[in-house]
Scaffold this active site. Structure first.
Site, PDB file in Angstrom:
ATOM      1  N   ASP A  36      -3.835  12.171   6.864  1.00 18.83           N
ATOM      2  CA  ASP A  36      -3.013  11.159   6.215  1.00 18.83           C
ATOM      3  C   ASP A  36      -3.648   9.794   6.447  1.00 18.83           C
ATOM      4  O   ASP A  36      -4.258   9.538   7.505  1.00 18.83           O
ATOM      5  CB  ASP A  36      -1.587  11.182   6.767  1.00 18.83           C
ATOM      6  N   HIS A  49       5.676   2.061   7.554  1.00 18.22           N
ATOM      7  CA  HIS A  49       5.853   1.794   6.133  1.00 18.22           C
ATOM      8  C   HIS A  49       7.137   2.467   5.665  1.00 18.22           C
ATOM      9  O   HIS A  49       7.675   3.378   6.306  1.00 18.22           O
ATOM     10  CB  HIS A  49       4.660   2.331   5.335  1.00 18.22           C
ATOM     11  N   TRP A  67       8.115  15.359  -0.343  1.00 17.93           N
ATOM     12  CA  TRP A  67       7.796  15.269   1.084  1.00 17.93           C
ATOM     13  C   TRP A  67       8.270  16.527   1.837  1.00 17.93           C
ATOM     14  O   TRP A  67       9.370  17.011   1.645  1.00 17.93           O
ATOM     15  CB  TRP A  67       8.479  14.037   1.681  1.00 17.93           C
ATOM     16  N   GLU A  81       4.898  21.569   3.434  1.00 16.78           N
ATOM     17  CA  GLU A  81       3.574  22.153   3.183  1.00 16.78           C
ATOM     18  C   GLU A  81       2.806  22.425   4.465  1.00 16.78           C
ATOM     19  O   GLU A  81       2.078  23.416   4.578  1.00 16.78           O
ATOM     20  CB  GLU A  81       2.758  21.259   2.246  1.00 16.78           C
ATOM     21  N   ASP A  82       2.946  21.552   5.486  1.00 18.96           N
ATOM     22  CA  ASP A  82       2.217  21.775   6.734  1.00 18.96           C
ATOM     23  C   ASP A  82       2.762  22.992   7.482  1.00 18.96           C
ATOM     24  O   ASP A  82       2.001  23.713   8.145  1.00 18.96           O
ATOM     25  CB  ASP A  82       2.255  20.522   7.618  1.00 18.96           C
ATOM     26  N   MET A  98       0.764   5.451  14.052  1.00 20.83           N
ATOM     27  CA  MET A  98       1.064   5.476  12.631  1.00 20.83           C
ATOM     28  C   MET A  98       1.341   4.065  12.132  1.00 20.83           C
ATOM     29  O   MET A  98       2.045   3.301  12.797  1.00 20.83           O
ATOM     30  CB  MET A  98       2.266   6.381  12.345  1.00 20.83           C
ATOM     31  N   ARG A 116       9.248   4.871   3.013  1.00 19.31           N
ATOM     32  CA  ARG A 116       8.894   6.091   2.295  1.00 19.31           C
ATOM     33  C   ARG A 116       8.496   5.742   0.859  1.00 19.31           C
ATOM     34  O   ARG A 116       9.123   4.924   0.199  1.00 19.31           O
ATOM     35  CB  ARG A 116      10.052   7.081   2.294  1.00 19.31           C
ATOM     36  N   ASP A 124      -2.322   6.953   7.026  1.00 18.90           N
ATOM     37  CA  ASP A 124      -1.620   6.043   7.939  1.00 18.90           C
ATOM     38  C   ASP A 124      -1.710   6.467   9.400  1.00 18.90           C
ATOM     39  O   ASP A 124      -1.005   5.909  10.250  1.00 18.90           O
ATOM     40  CB  ASP A 124      -0.151   5.914   7.532  1.00 18.90           C
TER      41      ASP A 124
END
Length: 383
Positions: A227, A322, A289, A292-293, A319, A324, A229
């Site tokens: 990712d 931010h 969101w 998937e992981d 991280m 969403r 971030d």
């Protein structure tokens, strides 16, 4: 009478000794002149060659011939050694070819690179620009490629980042990661997989696209999925592949530097090409969101592999805070899909990937790949 005979005998002996001495002298002179006549003959032959080279020096300069001069007055030298020397020099006098010596093969890169720093100070308060990052990394070549100049890495690594509207985060990621990766002696390329349009975001499908497009650009055998971030806080967290699929981001600050649960595989992970194909890549049907992981974790364990992780003190990440993203709302179907990984992983993955490649553009610090990946299917109507 006796004295007379004794005198004649001595006279004969003296004459015999004298004749022997004379004969010995004659033999020595013959041998002496024979050897030195050969020696001077050899000298004259080489001397003629030397004189010829002097008379034709202008022609020799343009013809590529080489002439050598010899010192035949060296002490403690025999004729045989002169002949051997002449033979070697005649061979060496052959025309030379313009062959460059082959470069010496590089040694393998050390498993633990010597230039690592360890714990890093990561902050996001200072202003960051691409110009600054580019000046900080002059050895990174176009497209975000780097190869160690002094050793041969075991892995060729493609770092793949799913992306949309995160330009500011990307500047910080490049600012921190390029120096880390160079210190780790990684042979790498960085690929930003940009989802065009404003439809629902699909992280895992973008990672499949990144795998496919990176292989068109280089012979990669290791893939790091990150990712944009997430920044590692320790450069001893080595970004290459391992015997088992690797989960790098095991202790994020947003989780209190702890693994949130045992099956967590999000944030930053890595698989070799062989491992990636064994699980049929990542799922393409997780729109929005989450989920998937966990599906990827299930694929790994269902295929007989285990997740490897660094020490919790090394696998720490910060991280960039931010809000969403729009069109990346939590997927309400994710829990049902995770439970069916065993049934879906053979037909949903890299083998079923479809997308449209719009543009590939190489920047000084990364390669940007813009794609259209479609829309999520309509949700089933309840009732």
């Amino acid at each position: 009478m006796t004295r007379l005979m004794l005198g004649r005998t001595l006279e004969r002996i003296c004459k015999g000794v004298l004749l022997l001495c004379l004969l010995h002298f004659l033999i020595m002179m013959i041998l002496y002149f024979d050897v030195y006549s050969q020696r001077f003959d050899l000298f004259s032959r080489f001397n003629n060659g030397r004189n010829g080279s002097r008379n034709n020096v202008s022609g020799a300069a343009g013809s590529g011939h080489h002439f050598y001069y010899y010192n035949l007055s060296r002490p403690n030298t025999t004729l045989a050694s002169y002949l051997a020397t002449g033979e070697q020099l005649v061979l060496s006098g052959q025309p030379e070819t313009n062959q460059t010596p082959s470069p010496k093969p590089l040694p393998p890169c050390p498993e633990i690179p010597p230039g690592l720093v360890g714990r890093l100070l990561i902050e996001f308060s200072s202003q960051m620009t691409m110009e600054r990052v580019q000046k900080e990394n002059p050895n990174v070549t176009e497209g975000g490629r780097y190869t160690p100049p002094d050793c041969r890495p075991r892995w060729k690594v493609a770092i793949i980042i799913p992306f949309r509207h995160r330009e500011n985060h990307l500047k910080y990621w490049l600012h921190y990661l390029h120096p880390i990766l160079r210190r780790q002696r990684i042979d790498y390329g960085i690929y930003i997989i940009n989802q065009l349009g404003e439809d629902t975001f699909n992280r895992a499908k973008l990672l499949n696209v990144g795998y496919t497009e990176a292989l068109k650009d280089g012979e990669y055998d290791c893939f790091i999925f990150s990712d944009v971030d997430l920044i590692p806080m320790d450069d001893r967290n080595l970004y290459h592949c391992y015997d088992q699929p690797r989960h790098f981001a095991i202790a994020m600050d947003k989780f209190g530097f702890r693994l949130p649960y045992a099956g967590y595989f999000g944030g930053v992970s890595g698989l070799s090409k062989k491992q990636f194909l064994k699980i049929n890549g990542f799922p393409n049907e997780y729109w929005g969101w989450g989920g998937e992981d966990d599906d990827i974790y299930n694929r790994i364990t269902l295929n007989g592999m285990k997740v490897s992780r660094p020490d919790v003190r090394i696998g720490r990440y910060r991280m960039i805070k931010h809000e969403r993203d729009k069109h990346n709302e939590p997927n309400p179907q994710r829990f049902n899909k995770i439970q069916n990984t065993k049934n879906t992983m053979k037909k949903d993955g890299i083998s079923s990937l479809t997308y449209r490649l719009v543009q590939v553009k190489r920047y000084p610090l990364y390669t940007n790949i813009s794609v259209e990946i479609g829309k999520p299917p309509p949700r089933p109507i309840k009732g």
